[in-house]
Design a protein around this motif. Structure first.
Motif, PDB file in Angstrom:
ATOM      1  N   LEU A   6      82.940 -78.188 -80.776  1.00  0.00           N
ATOM      2  CA  LEU A   6      82.555 -78.837 -79.564  1.00  0.00           C
ATOM      3  C   LEU A   6      83.893 -78.462 -78.588  1.00  0.00           C
ATOM      4  CD1 LEU A   6      81.762 -82.481 -80.891  1.00  0.00           C
ATOM      5  CD2 LEU A   6      80.201 -80.607 -80.164  1.00  0.00           C
ATOM      6  N   TYR A   7      83.863 -77.205 -78.317  1.00  0.00           N
ATOM      7  CA  TYR A   7      85.098 -76.586 -77.341  1.00  0.00           C
ATOM      8  C   TYR A   7      85.187 -77.360 -75.958  1.00  0.00           C
ATOM      9  CZ  TYR A   7      84.630 -73.119 -81.292  1.00  0.00           C
ATOM     10  OH  TYR A   7      84.430 -72.541 -82.316  1.00  0.00           O
ATOM     11  N   LYS A   9      93.419 -84.642 -81.422  1.00  0.00           N
ATOM     12  CA  LYS A   9      92.054 -84.764 -80.986  1.00  0.00           C
ATOM     13  C   LYS A   9      91.253 -83.614 -80.701  1.00  0.00           C
ATOM     14  CE  LYS A   9      89.212 -88.098 -78.380  1.00  0.00           C
ATOM     15  NZ  LYS A   9      89.190 -89.044 -77.074  1.00  0.00           N
ATOM     16  N   GLY A  10      92.135 -82.983 -79.702  1.00  0.00           N
ATOM     17  CA  GLY A  10      91.399 -81.670 -79.181  1.00  0.00           C
ATOM     18  C   GLY A  10      91.122 -80.702 -80.291  1.00  0.00           C
ATOM     19  N   ARG A  20      74.982 -80.249 -80.720  1.00  0.00           N
ATOM     20  CA  ARG A  20      75.583 -81.216 -80.131  1.00  0.00           C
ATOM     21  C   ARG A  20      74.633 -82.616 -79.993  1.00  0.00           C
ATOM     22  NH1 ARG A  20      76.071 -78.209 -75.888  1.00  0.00           N
ATOM     23  NH2 ARG A  20      78.302 -77.741 -76.447  1.00  0.00           N
ATOM     24  N   GLU A  36      84.742 -80.540 -75.205  1.00  0.00           N
ATOM     25  CA  GLU A  36      85.447 -81.664 -75.549  1.00  0.00           C
ATOM     26  C   GLU A  36      86.798 -81.275 -75.730  1.00  0.00           C
ATOM     27  OE1 GLU A  36      82.305 -80.994 -76.567  1.00  0.00           O
ATOM     28  OE2 GLU A  36      81.097 -82.672 -76.057  1.00  0.00           O
ATOM     29  N   GLY A  37      87.004 -80.367 -76.771  1.00  0.00           N
ATOM     30  CA  GLY A  37      88.239 -80.147 -76.992  1.00  0.00           C
ATOM     31  C   GLY A  37      89.172 -79.789 -75.847  1.00  0.00           C
ATOM     32  N   ASP A  41      90.607 -82.501 -73.784  1.00  0.00           N
ATOM     33  CA  ASP A  41      91.689 -83.133 -74.437  1.00  0.00           C
ATOM     34  C   ASP A  41      93.170 -82.201 -74.329  1.00  0.00           C
ATOM     35  OD1 ASP A  41      90.560 -85.572 -75.374  1.00  0.00           O
ATOM     36  OD2 ASP A  41      89.746 -84.345 -77.112  1.00  0.00           O
ATOM     37  N   LYS A  98      77.175 -89.928 -83.840  1.00  0.00           N
ATOM     38  CA  LYS A  98      78.201 -90.707 -82.983  1.00  0.00           C
ATOM     39  C   LYS A  98      77.267 -91.965 -82.555  1.00  0.00           C
ATOM     40  CE  LYS A  98      81.252 -87.248 -81.156  1.00  0.00           C
ATOM     41  NZ  LYS A  98      81.550 -86.617 -79.982  1.00  0.00           N
ATOM     42  N   PHE A 109      87.913 -81.699 -82.170  1.00  0.00           N
ATOM     43  CA  PHE A 109      86.793 -81.218 -81.496  1.00  0.00           C
ATOM     44  C   PHE A 109      86.527 -79.921 -81.589  1.00  0.00           C
ATOM     45  CE2 PHE A 109      86.967 -85.185 -78.705  1.00  0.00           C
ATOM     46  CZ  PHE A 109      85.793 -85.579 -79.210  1.00  0.00           C
ATOM     47  N   CYS A 110      87.424 -78.996 -81.422  1.00  0.00           N
ATOM     48  CA  CYS A 110      87.442 -77.517 -81.716  1.00  0.00           C
ATOM     49  C   CYS A 110      86.770 -77.163 -83.328  1.00  0.00           C
ATOM     50  CB  CYS A 110      88.555 -76.792 -81.177  1.00  0.00           C
ATOM     51  SG  CYS A 110      89.008 -76.987 -79.582  1.00  0.00           S
ATOM     52  N   ILE A 153      89.368 -87.791 -85.155  1.00  0.00           N
ATOM     53  CA  ILE A 153      89.029 -88.320 -83.504  1.00  0.00           C
ATOM     54  C   ILE A 153      88.862 -89.639 -83.257  1.00  0.00           C
ATOM     55  CG2 ILE A 153      87.130 -88.426 -81.990  1.00  0.00           C
ATOM     56  CD1 ILE A 153      86.111 -85.510 -83.080  1.00  0.00           C
TER      57      ILE A 153
END
Length: 398
Positions: A360-361, A351-352, A142, A363-364, A367, A149, A355-356, A323
């Protein structure tokens, strides 16, 4: 009744006692052993060997090996010394043997229970260590993604500032050029006025009488830059003129996106959107991305183009670009109204999902929960959100 083994052998040293019990042709997997500090038993039906030891031994370090047609006991004496006999008496009380046997069984059960507890504790410690390591790996991943990012954000900010600076310089150069043209135009007009005045008063330089030469006329050349506006500089309105010039410069910048290789239809964002949709249905996702990108050059405020391009990136597993495009589409779909609810729902789900795919569950899930607020009766969204929650709970050891 079991047959008692009489042909066993034993040897001793100051510290050790060795007992060999023949198996009489019985397979090793049918042998049952029982031992304690004062009692040993070997049972392999129909044969039986029991012995109440002369003195106690260290049951923890003693061993028994089965093989080569015999059981060999290696017993460590608790107190060094010679026994000169294996058991306490030649004739042993059966009641005492029974008591020692029960004590040995009870002790073996306690030992087995303790070994089970130790094994369970060791397993729990191993699982806890594994969970901690997985959480550490996830935290590191992460952090790595956040660093990427942040790096991309800084890079984009620097490029934006650099582009703004270039645009300011170009605007300044354009302004200077227009001012020079204005000055040239004013000079040209002044030159024309001067010529007109000179033409009207020309007779004063002609011969006034015969034999008197004409007066020589001098000529001064003056060059001025062209003036854009028809009014004279003294009559111009500078603020309005500069605003108009700035608009002209902005229009010229917009023309920079023109591509001479594109047809008129390809410059139409709606035409390119339809072409991209056809590419997507045919499974040519990269061609669809290119078509959506061309459409966005001419219509950068259409959220559907960003959302559809995000779907293509999702198919191509370009999750970061997915994303980014979904975020732009959601920004353009503000304020949230019922008319754009379906578009916002698609962008949030895509978008979700991206993330998955990046694991990045958390954040997903955010969404997907936002999407459920738009369509709370969508069973598929509920099922997907519940799956993500289960993954998060299992990864944290809950």
């Amino acid at each position: 009744m079991p047959l008692l083994i009489r042909d066993y052998t034993w040897e001793e040293t100051e510290k050790m006692m060795f007992i060999t019990v023949p198996l009489k042709g019985v397979r090793a997997n049918k042998v049952d052993l029982l031992s304690s500090e004062e009692f040993i038993k070997v049972s392999f039906p129909p044969y039986l060997f029991e012995c109440l030891l002369y003195a106690p031994v260290d049951d923890q370090t003693s061993t028994a090996q089965i093989g080569n047609g015999a059981v060999v006991f290696k017993l460590k004496k608790q107190e060094p010394g010679m026994w000169y006999q294996l058991s306490k008496d030649e004739i042993v009380d059966k009641q005492l043997i029974k008591q020692k046997k029960e004590e040995a069984i009870l002790k073996n059960q306690e030992r087995a229970e303790q070994e089970r507890k130790d094994k369970a504790e060791k397993k729990r410690a191993s699982e806890k260590y594994t969970v901690n390591e997985m959480m550490k790996i996830e935290d590191d991943e992460r952090e790595r993604i956040n660093n990427i990012k942040e790096y991309e954000r800084k890079k984009a900010t620097e490029e934006l500032e650099r582009w703004k600076e270039e645009q300011r310089e170009m605007a300044e150069e354009e302004k200077q050029k227009i001012l020079e043209e204005k000055m040239a135009e004013e000079a040209r007009k002044r030159e024309e006025e001067r010529k007109q005045k000179k033409k009207k008063g020309k007779n004063i330089f002609e011969e006034s009488a015969e034999g008197v030469p004409r007066r020589e006329v001098g000529k001064i050349e003056v060059k001025f830059t062209k003036r854009v506006f028809p009014t004279a500089a003294r009559e111009s309105q500078t603020p309005q003129e500069e605003e108009w010039l700035q608009k002209q410069a902005d229009a010229r910048k917009a023309l920079e996106v023109e591509d001479s290789d594109l047809t008129e239809e390809e410059k139409n964002p709606l035409f390119m959107r339809d072409k991209a949709n056809e590419f997507f249905k045919a499974g040519n996702y990269q061609a669809a991305v290119n078509a959506y990108t061309t459409a966005l050059r001419y219509s950068p405020k259409m959220p559907a183009l960003y959302s559809n391009r995000a779907a293509c990136h999702l198919k191509l597993r370009n999750f970061f670009k997915t994303i980014e495009d979904c975020s732009k589409a959601i920004d353009l779909l503000h304020p949230p109204v019922p008319q754009n609810a379906a578009s916002r729902l698609k962008a949030l789900v895509r978008k979700g999902t991206a993330f998955c795919q990046l694991e990045l569950y958390v954040e997903g899930l955010q969404d997907y929960e936002c999407a459920l607020k738009i369509d709370p009766n969508n069973d598929q969204l509920k099922a997907d959100a519940e799956k993500i929650r289960q993954i998060i709970q299992s990864s944290t050891g809950s």
